[in-house]
Structures are given as structure tokens and as C-alpha cells.
Design a protein around this motif. Structure first.
Motif, PDB file in Angstrom:
ATOM      1  N   LEU A 114       0.898  -1.270  -0.099  1.00 28.81           N
ATOM      2  CA  LEU A 114       0.093   0.011   0.120  1.00 28.81           C
ATOM      3  C   LEU A 114       0.896   1.187   0.096  1.00 28.81           C
ATOM      4  O   LEU A 114       1.908   1.200   0.486  1.00 28.81           O
ATOM      5  CB  LEU A 114      -0.758  -0.063   1.173  1.00 28.81           C
ATOM      6  CG  LEU A 114      -1.754   1.108   1.388  1.00 28.81           C
ATOM      7  CD1 LEU A 114      -3.044   1.026   0.475  1.00 28.81           C
ATOM      8  CD2 LEU A 114      -2.420   0.984   2.970  1.00 28.81           C
ATOM      9  N   ASP A 115       0.691   2.127  -0.844  1.00 27.55           N
ATOM     10  CA  ASP A 115       1.371   3.273  -0.973  1.00 27.55           C
ATOM     11  C   ASP A 115       1.224   4.267   0.261  1.00 27.55           C
ATOM     12  O   ASP A 115       0.058   4.703   0.386  1.00 27.55           O
ATOM     13  CB  ASP A 115       1.149   3.988  -2.165  1.00 27.55           C
ATOM     14  CG  ASP A 115       2.036   5.208  -2.297  1.00 27.55           C
ATOM     15  OD1 ASP A 115       2.826   5.561  -1.526  1.00 27.55           O
ATOM     16  OD2 ASP A 115       1.737   6.270  -3.196  1.00 27.55           O
ATOM     17  N   LEU A 116       2.032   4.563   1.111  1.00 23.82           N
ATOM     18  CA  LEU A 116       1.718   5.381   2.284  1.00 23.82           C
ATOM     19  C   LEU A 116       2.222   6.771   2.323  1.00 23.82           C
ATOM     20  O   LEU A 116       2.132   7.604   3.437  1.00 23.82           O
ATOM     21  CB  LEU A 116       2.288   4.470   3.630  1.00 23.82           C
ATOM     22  CG  LEU A 116       1.654   3.069   3.654  1.00 23.82           C
ATOM     23  CD1 LEU A 116       2.927   2.467   4.775  1.00 23.82           C
ATOM     24  CD2 LEU A 116       0.374   3.096   4.206  1.00 23.82           C
ATOM     25  N   GLN A 121      -4.638   9.749   1.032  1.00 23.18           N
ATOM     26  CA  GLN A 121      -4.916   8.660  -0.007  1.00 23.18           C
ATOM     27  C   GLN A 121      -4.879   7.148   0.770  1.00 23.18           C
ATOM     28  O   GLN A 121      -5.608   6.439   0.580  1.00 23.18           O
ATOM     29  CB  GLN A 121      -3.873   8.550  -1.010  1.00 23.18           C
ATOM     30  CG  GLN A 121      -3.927   9.992  -2.146  1.00 23.18           C
ATOM     31  CD  GLN A 121      -5.362  10.161  -2.670  1.00 23.18           C
ATOM     32  OE1 GLN A 121      -5.649   9.087  -3.018  1.00 23.18           O
ATOM     33  NE2 GLN A 121      -5.657  11.329  -2.663  1.00 23.18           N
ATOM     34  N   ALA A 122      -3.756   7.073   1.520  1.00 27.73           N
ATOM     35  CA  ALA A 122      -3.796   5.611   2.051  1.00 27.73           C
ATOM     36  C   ALA A 122      -5.049   5.369   2.964  1.00 27.73           C
ATOM     37  O   ALA A 122      -5.525   4.213   2.839  1.00 27.73           O
ATOM     38  CB  ALA A 122      -2.622   5.709   3.076  1.00 27.73           C
ATOM     39  N   ILE A 123      -5.425   6.382   3.670  1.00 25.29           N
ATOM     40  CA  ILE A 123      -6.726   6.034   4.773  1.00 25.29           C
ATOM     41  C   ILE A 123      -7.800   5.907   3.761  1.00 25.29           C
ATOM     42  O   ILE A 123      -9.052   5.341   4.513  1.00 25.29           O
ATOM     43  CB  ILE A 123      -6.741   6.860   5.844  1.00 25.29           C
ATOM     44  CG1 ILE A 123      -6.706   8.296   5.616  1.00 25.29           C
ATOM     45  CG2 ILE A 123      -5.450   6.727   6.978  1.00 25.29           C
ATOM     46  CD1 ILE A 123      -7.057   9.187   6.568  1.00 25.29           C
TER      47      ILE A 123
END
Ligand code: ZN
Lengths: 152, 395
Positions: A114-116, A121-123
Motif C-alpha cells: 500500500l502506498d503510504l 490517500q492511504a486511509i
């Protein structure tokens, strides 16, 4: 005196070799040899405990049998770490407690893939209730990091 | 159970700071002891036994650091016992002092400790080691994100927001301005909290406590001792209770709602027992001030619900309404609380000390008007060990 104080530098550098015990060893071996996640069943409350323990802390009794749990589950809580902590991996990384299918308690591990870099965007993707699957390392060595979670 | 008449008759704290290079740990502990004894109007020779509040040895760099301090704080030829339940240590130490006197074997007990978190820059590394080495430690859980997991569940379950968390930080900082002992004395705004850098989502820098150095001591005594001393300023201990949860946080994350990581069930149960002992049936009406162990904003939200100050899930909205402000219905952490000073070994002890000052009417600038019944809490381990102490100006 304030500017003249003396400091004595010391280090604690202590090596441990923790015995995992029979229960955790069985759990890790199933991961290493068969890519299986095993929980322990409490004969009294019927919960399947993960991580597996030889006793049920709520019923005060020994657990009675091994139960294979599913390779998928739901996130019960998570965090994304953006701060560098001494002795911990470089950030960012995501960690989640996941209730695997057939388990009664949630087990913590990294969430990968997952891109953090952008929190907002991540959440949008990682949430409590989101489905994840277990992914195994190719070369497993009997560590909790032999597997991790990925969003499905 | 017959009522035990035991009171706090002396309180001593040092100012909480980042470092104290002018003293070693034993000397720091002694500072608080001297202040507390003077406050009580007694001397070291009057003390029957000592309970030493000391949490993680690795923070001090001395294994079993109580041995370093025992003599310096008056332990020569006296019973001495070290207590350690993580963050709850100070609460457990006060309870141990209570048990000492309740047993009838001791009349006057010095409960004290000190913390020098500034001795190492690797305090977080020490705290990382509190987790299970077999199943959990390699997964990078730490003392901050264990509370992030609680916050996430509270937000999901009750609709609590980061704004609600920020309100706790803002109030704490504001209250700390009144407290000469607070470590962090700088007001912040909701925007500053929300815009501070993310540490472990959803917790940001200003949702987190500082690492503090300092000492705290209380003198506890029996009714007989207090009468002989003709002491007027007494914080009577009306209720003590503790409650323990199991180690693995994932056990509190099934969908049953039982023992949910969002809810601090251990604190709820401890409070229930302590209130019962103190004869409190409606904490909303009967508790007039609270000093809550909350190193993170989220901890306080779960705690006020567990203590019965508002319904489950209503801590956010109660904060919006100012219920816990210093002039609100139930003032919480008028001292500024743990968010403005966290000397781990004595943090929970400082909660009791501050609550005692409140009911004695000696809390100066941070005094809550007409506060006659107070509650102080402690919380340690993996949100695991909870202590509740109820204090009153009435015997
Ligand atoms: Zn059971």
C-alpha cells in the motif's frame, strides 16, 4: 558548577535467545512448512486464540486443540507510522490487527503493498473492516515476519 | 469490609523537566521526600516503611534502581518495597502504602519515586521492549501506536474525530499554565494540534506526552497517627481498586463489544470497585475533580467514559461542551495532566498527589472550586494495569 558537570556514558547491550516454547514453535513450523496459520481452541469459551497460547486467560484453563484458520480476514484496528523510532524500521509502514476467518482474536502484523506516502490517500484504502489476505515470505525462518497482510 | 481511615498528609513534587544534570536519581527522589515530609510536618525518623515507585529500570540505566535509592530516601533499617506496574506504578505504589497501613502493621508510610527519562535518548527503544518477544515485537508495535489502535477503534465505534482528540490536548496545555510543576507550559490551538506532524496515525505530535524527569512523594498515615499529629489538611483515601487486563491487545478486538480495546474496560471495573468502596453511586454528581493517567489524548477519552463521567462514546461531544474544563462540570486534569509531564515512574503517583492537593484545598492556581471528592487513575502495560484511587476531604 552548572557548566562544569561530568557525564558518564554507558550502554546496555544485552543479547537474548528467547525460547519460543512448544506452542509458538508449532505455530511457526506450520507457517514455515505448510503456509498455515494455526490457532488454539479454548474448550470452555470456544474461542480460537491467535496468536496461539497454551492457556485461555479469560477461562483460566488450558487450550485443547489446534485449529487452522483462514488466509483472509478483516482489519480490526490499524496505524500508519510516519515517525522514526529507535530500533524500529524506517517509516512509513502500516500495522494492523486482523481477525482472520475462523479466529476469535486479532493478530497484529505489517500491511504491505500500500502506498503510504500520502496519508489521506492511504486511509481511503486501509480501514477498520477492510478485507485483507495473508501473504507469506518465500524463505520462511520461523518468525512472525514470515507473513504479512495485503488488502484485497 | 470495615472502613479504613487512612489519609495523605504530605505531598512533594519537583518541577518536571527534560533533564536534571545537577542530581542523580536517588538525590532527585530525596528532593520530593524532603518536601513531602516538611509538608506533613514530620521527619524521616517518623516513617515506618517506604514504598518505592519505580517503573522501567532501563530508563534509569540501573537494574533494580530502587537499591540505588533506598538509603537516600530514608530506608536505612526500615521495610522498603519497590512497586512496578508500568505506567500504573505510582497508583499501585499508593495502593501498596494503603495496604501497609490498613494491615495495622504500619502507621506512617512514605510513598515516593523518581524518574530520569532524560538519561537516555533511547527511551522509546526501552518502551519497545515491553511487548511480546515471540509474536509481537518484530511487528514494530510501540508505546505510541498501542494507543493509536485504541483511538482508531474509538473513532470507528463512536464517531470520535481527530478534532475531539485535539480538544483534550488544548485543554491540558491551558491548564498546565496554572501548574508550577508542569513540564510543558505552552498553549496550543486546535489547528496547531491537527497540523502537527503525524507520529502514528491518528496520533500526532501534540496528541502525545513529553518525556519528563522529576520526582513525587506522598506521606500516608493512619487515623491514629494523624490525630496525634493534630493534622488538619488531610486527603482521606476513600476507595482503592485495581483491575488487570490480559497482555495481547488483539484479544480486545473481536466484534463482541466485550472488553473492547476502545473502552478501557479494566479502568471501568477498577472504578466500579473503588466507587463502591468509597460509597459513590453517581460519579457524575459526586466526583468533583479528576486526575487521569492519559499520556495520549485518546487515552483520556476512553478514561472519562470508563470512569462514568459521560456515556460510552460521548467523551468527544462532552469535550466540545467543556464538561471537563477547569470550570466545567467535572474538571479533568487541572494540573495539565500527563500530556504536559510524564515522568513514567511517578506519573500515576503525581495524579494522586494532585488529587490530594485538590481535596486539601492546596492546589493554588489550579485549585478547582469546592473540590471535595477527587479521583486519580493509573494505567500501565499494554493498556492493561489500571488503578483508581478516590480521595476526599471528609473522613
Ligand atoms: Zn476460554
Amino acid at each position: 558548577m552548572k557548566d562544569d558537570l561530568i557525564f558518564i556514558a554507558q550502554r546496555w547491550d544485552i543479547e537474548f535467545k528467547h525460547a519460543a516454547g512448544e506452542t509458538a514453535s508449532t505455530f511457526f513450523k506450520a507457517i514455515m512448512q505448510r503456509r498455515e496459520i494455526l490457532g488454539r481452541l479454548c474448550p470452555k469459551c470456544k474461542r480460537v486464540l491467535l496468536p496461539p497460547r497454551s492457556f485461555c486467560e479469560r477461562c483460566f484453563v488450558e487450550t485443547s486443540e489446534w485449529v487452522k484458520v483462514g488466509g483472509e480476514g478483516k482489519i480490526q484496528s490499524f496505524t500508519i507510522v510516519y515517525e522514526k523510532f529507535e530500533g524500529l524500521p524506517p517509516p512509513p509502514y502500516a500495522i494492523a490487527y486482523v481477525l482472520l476467518d475462523g479466529a476469535s482474536t486479532a493478530m497484529v502484523n505489517f500491511v504491505k503493498g500500500l502506498d503510504l506516502n500520502n496519508l489521506d490517500q492511504a486511509i481511503k484504502k486501509i480501514k477498520i473492516g477492510a478485507k485483507v489476505k495473508v501473504a507469506f515470505k518465500r524463505k520462511r525462518e520461523g518468525r512472525i515476519t514470515d507473513f504479512w497482510y495485503e488488502l484485497v | 469490609m470495615k472502613p479504613h481511615r487512612i489519609g495523605i498528609i504530605g505531598v512533594g513534587q519537583t518541577k518536571y523537566v527534560t533533564r536534571r544534570d545537577d542530581v542523580i536519581l536517588p538525590e532527585l527522589a530525596r528532593e520530593a521526600a524532603v518536601i513531602a515530609l516538611e509538608d506533613a510536618g514530620i521527619e524521616f525518623k517518623d516513617i515506618d516503611a517506604i514504598v518505592f515507585s519505580l517503573a522501567l529500570d532501563a530508563l534509569e540505566g540501573v537494574e533494580g534502581a530502587e537499591k540505588w535509592c533506598a538509603g537516600t530516601v530514608g530506608g536505612f533499617r526500615k521495610p522498603f518495597l519497590r512497586v512496578h506496574t508500568g505506567g500504573a506504578t505510582g497508583g499501585s505504589a499508593v495502593h501498596t502504602g494503603f495496604f501497609h497501613i490498613a494491615s495495622g502493621l504500619f502507621n506512617c508510610v512514605l510513598v515516593l519515586g523518581a524518574e530520569k527519562m532524560g538519561e537516555t535518548h533511547e527511551a522509546q527503544n526501552v518502551l519497545n521492549q515491553i511487548f511480546d518477544p515471540i509474536y509481537e515485537r518484530q511487528v514494530a508495535i510501540n508505546a505510541v501506536n498501542m494507543c493509536s489502535f485504541q483511538a482508531m477503534r474509538h473513532m470507528k465505534k463512536y464517531g470520535t474525530t481527530e478534532y475531539h482528540l485535539a480538544l483534550v490536548a488544548v485543554r491540558s496545555r491551558k491548564n498546565a499554565l496554572r501548574n508550577p510543576y508542569a513540564h510543558i507550559k505552552k498553549e496550543i490551538t486546535v489547528e496547531e494540534v491537527l497540523n502537527s506532524r503525524v507520529i502514528c496515525y491518528p496520533l500526532k505530535l501534540y496528541d502525545c506526552c513529553p518525556r519528563s524527569t522529576g520526582a513525587c512523594a506522598v506521606v500516608m498515615a493512619s487515623e491514629r497517627f494523624i490525630r496525634k499529629l493534630n493534622k488538619r489538611d488531610v486527603a482521606w483515601i476513600k476507595g482503592v481498586a485495581s483491575c488487570t487486563n490480559t497482555y495481547f491487545m488483539g484479544d480486545r478486538m473481536d466484534d463482541s463489544g466485550i472488553n473492547d480495546h476502545a473502552d478501557a474496560e479494566g479502568l471501568f471495573l477498577a472504578a466500579k470497585r473503588a466507587y463502591e468502596m468509597a460509597g459513590i453511586s453517581d460519579p457524575k454528581k459526586e466526583i468533583e475533580v479528576a486526575e487521569i493517567y492519559a499520556p495520549f489524548t485518546t487515552t483520556e477519552l476512553s478514561a472519562v467514559e470508563a470512569l462514568g463521567f459521560c456515556e460510552k462514546g460521548e467523551s468527544g461531544i462532552s469535550n466540545e461542551r467543556g464538561v471537563f474544563d477547569i470550570d466545567g462540570k467535572i474538571p479533568v486534569n487541572p494540573s495539565g495532566g500527563v500530556l504536559t509531564a510524564n515522568p513514567i515512574s511517578v506519573t500515576a503517583l503525581a495524579r494522586v498527589a494532585e488529587a490530594a492537593l485538590q481535596v486539601m484545598g492546596k492546589a493554588e492556581e489550579r485549585q478547582v472550586e469546592k473540590a471535595r471528592t477527587a479521583v486519580a487513575t493509573g494505567e500501565g502495560g499494554s493498556l492493561q494495569f489500571y488503578t483508581v484511587t478516590v480521595l476526599s476531604d471528609e473522613m
